[in-house]
Scaffold this active site. Structure first.
Site, mmCIF file in Angstrom:
data_model
loop_
_atom_site.group_PDB
_atom_site.id
_atom_site.type_symbol
_atom_site.label_atom_id
_atom_site.label_comp_id
_atom_site.label_asym_id
_atom_site.label_seq_id
_atom_site.Cartn_x
_atom_site.Cartn_y
_atom_site.Cartn_z
ATOM 1 N N ARG A 49 0.848 -1.206 0.000
ATOM 2 C CA ARG A 49 0.000 0.000 0.000
ATOM 3 C C ARG A 49 0.878 1.249 0.000
ATOM 4 N NH1 ARG A 49 -1.773 1.552 4.710
ATOM 5 N NH2 ARG A 49 -2.587 -0.442 5.390
ATOM 6 N N TYR A 101 -14.779 18.255 -15.346
ATOM 7 C CA TYR A 101 -15.345 16.905 -15.466
ATOM 8 C C TYR A 101 -16.418 16.706 -14.384
ATOM 9 C CZ TYR A 101 -15.551 11.877 -14.593
ATOM 10 O OH TYR A 101 -15.994 10.615 -14.347
ATOM 11 N N ASP A 173 -5.585 19.343 -14.089
ATOM 12 C CA ASP A 173 -5.964 18.026 -14.576
ATOM 13 C C ASP A 173 -5.542 17.969 -16.041
ATOM 14 O OD1 ASP A 173 -7.265 15.808 -15.665
ATOM 15 O OD2 ASP A 173 -8.945 15.961 -14.274
ATOM 16 N N LYS A 198 -7.243 6.900 -19.098
ATOM 17 C CA LYS A 198 -7.494 7.448 -20.442
ATOM 18 C C LYS A 198 -6.277 7.252 -21.359
ATOM 19 C CE LYS A 198 -11.170 9.078 -18.366
ATOM 20 N NZ LYS A 198 -11.923 8.150 -17.610
HETATM 21 N N1 PLP Z 1 -10.367 13.883 -15.034
HETATM 22 C C1 PLP Z 1 -10.953 13.883 -16.243
HETATM 23 C C2 PLP Z 1 -10.723 15.036 -17.164
HETATM 24 C C3 PLP Z 1 -11.763 12.821 -16.623
HETATM 25 O O1 PLP Z 1 -12.371 12.844 -17.827
HETATM 26 C C4 PLP Z 1 -11.972 11.753 -15.710
HETATM 27 C C5 PLP Z 1 -12.838 10.615 -16.055
HETATM 28 O O2 PLP Z 1 -13.503 10.599 -17.066
HETATM 29 C C6 PLP Z 1 -11.339 11.794 -14.467
HETATM 30 C C7 PLP Z 1 -10.541 12.877 -14.159
HETATM 31 C C8 PLP Z 1 -11.536 10.694 -13.458
HETATM 32 O O3 PLP Z 1 -10.759 9.594 -13.780
HETATM 33 P P1 PLP Z 1 -11.089 8.081 -13.341
HETATM 34 O O4 PLP Z 1 -12.311 7.691 -14.093
HETATM 35 O O5 PLP Z 1 -9.870 7.313 -13.726
HETATM 36 O O6 PLP Z 1 -11.334 8.089 -11.891
#
Ligand code: PLP
Length: 388
Positions: A49, A101, A173, A198
């Site tokens: 962990r 998001y 992000d 992604k």
């Molecule tokens: N940030 C963005 C821009 C996203 O599009 C997403 C998910 O679609 C996330 C964060 C969250 O990622 P996760 O689905 O891996 O938790």
């Protein structure tokens, strides 16, 4: 390795590091625990962990790609964003963008409602709104550029300069571009997050996230919290993501090529009202994107010109764009943000973010662009035929 180009860092990650058999590709370590050499002497890793070798290889590669002090790989993108929130106390103000998001919006709003911190959503491209909120001395500015799903671009260097003047931290992000197309720490940001689910993994088969800080002390703090709350990623997922990472650079370039071809077609399509993509000169953030990004990226959205039933017919006629959430995989996807990725936002919040019921988002994959365009055209033609 930190002085090398992105493609080199991504491909060489962990290569020829196996001391036992000289395996070229590093082995996966699934063990959850590690032997202590003697009583009182800590091994490099004691419990997975807190740290383990396969995840560490991925962390080192991602930190090098983003030019950070280190990285904490988490079990998904949301847990990386959640880890950032460990910085905030109830009196601290977090400033996020109105069109972030949907999952991020939900996370921030739910914690703020419980009193974990103060929260304000603004249009970060609106200088006046930004100046006003900076006077309240926020602790953290949270940027998504390009944003999901409207591809809004903000000037990261400019916001970082203004934020630092009031001692605020800036987190970005960077999921939509990956470090191949944008490196926020080099632009002045303090923190970078990716959903590794992604583009970085790129094959839609593993969840993952990462948080990278510029400051080593902050990075240590996140590492500590990652272990403390159990947000860290698994060995298997780290192995898979390391594998995907190797082709990130070529994938990003081909994703973008396909997108530019799709855009060329969509521009002349009469059933498309507006297209959102930073490569378009008419896009509000085009010149900022040109300045701060190393590529325009491959996510795009557009307003469908028609009624709900026609939109449904269009979506069901597509064969090369699968109706699904997520993005950044080798396969092309289409998403209806209002009812899918952003459904956690209320109707009012969606309206404020400029998110309409006719908006469709495309994650353009790596199929042949001729087939992708033909598929879109066939689906639009079906709508036209039905109209007559
Ligand atoms: N940030 C963005 C821009 C996203 O599009 C997403 C998910 O679609 C996330 C964060 C969250 O990622 P996760 O689905 O891996 O938790």
């Amino acid at each position: 390795m930190n002085d090398k180009k992105s493609a080199t860092i991504a491909i060489r990650a962990g290569i020829a590091t196996d001391k036992q058999y000289n395996a070229v590709v590093p082995p996966i370590y699934l063990s959850t625990n590690y032997q202590f050499p003697h009583l009182g002497e800590l091994p490099t890793y004691d419990y997975a962990r807190g740290g383990q070798p396969t995840r560490a290889l991925l962390e080192d590669a991602l930190a090098a790609l983003e030019k950070g002090a280190g990285a904490t790989v988490t079990n998904c993108g949301m847990s990386a964003i959640n880890l950032v929130l460990t910085l905030l106390s109830p009196e601290d103000l977090l400033v996020a963008s109105v069109d972030c998001y949907g999952g991020t919006y939900r996370l921030f709003e739910s914690y703020a409602k419980k009193g974990a911190f103060k929260l304000c959503f603004i249009d970060q491209s609106d200088d006046k709104a930004l100046e006003a909120v900076l006077q309240q001395k926020p602790k953290l500015i949270w940027i998504e550029s390009p944003s999901n799903p409207l591809l809004r671009v903000v000037d990261i260097a400019e916001i970082a300069k203004k934020a630092h003047a009031v001692s605020a931290l800036v987190g970005v992000d960077n999921t939509f571009l990956s470090p191949v197309f944008q490196q926020p720490l080099s632009l002045g940001a303090d923190l970078v997050v990716h959903s590794l689910t992604k583009f970085i993994n790129g094959h839609s088969d593993t969840l993952g996230g990462v948080l990278i800080a510029k400051d080593p002390a902050l990075q240590e703090k996140f590492k500590w919290w990652g272990n403390c709350i159990g947000a860290t990623g698994s060995a298997f997922d780290s192995y898979m993501i390391l594998r995907g990472l190797k082709t990130l650079s070529v994938r990003m370039r081909q994703h973008e090529k396909n997108t530019l071809a799709v855009l060329c077609y969509l521009k002349d399509e009469s059933l498309v009202r507006v297209i959102y993509h930073p490569s378009l000169v008419e896009h509000k953030g085009h010149f900022i994107a040109k300045k701060q990004q190393l590529g325009f990226g491959s996510m795009l959205s557009f307003e469908f010109k028609g009624e709900k039933a026609q939109l449904e017919l269009f979506l069901s006629s597509l064969q090369m764009f699968t109706l699904a959430e997520s993005l950044g995989g080798v396969e092309s996807l289409v998403c209806h943000p209002a009812s899918m990725t952003h459904r956690a936002m209320s109707d009012e919040a969606q309206a404020e973010a400029g998110l309409s019921a006719m908006l469709l988002r495309l994650s353009v994959g790596l199929e042949d662009q001729i087939d992708l365009i033909a598929d879109l055209k066939k689906a639009f033609d079906k709508v036209r035929e039905k109209r007559q």
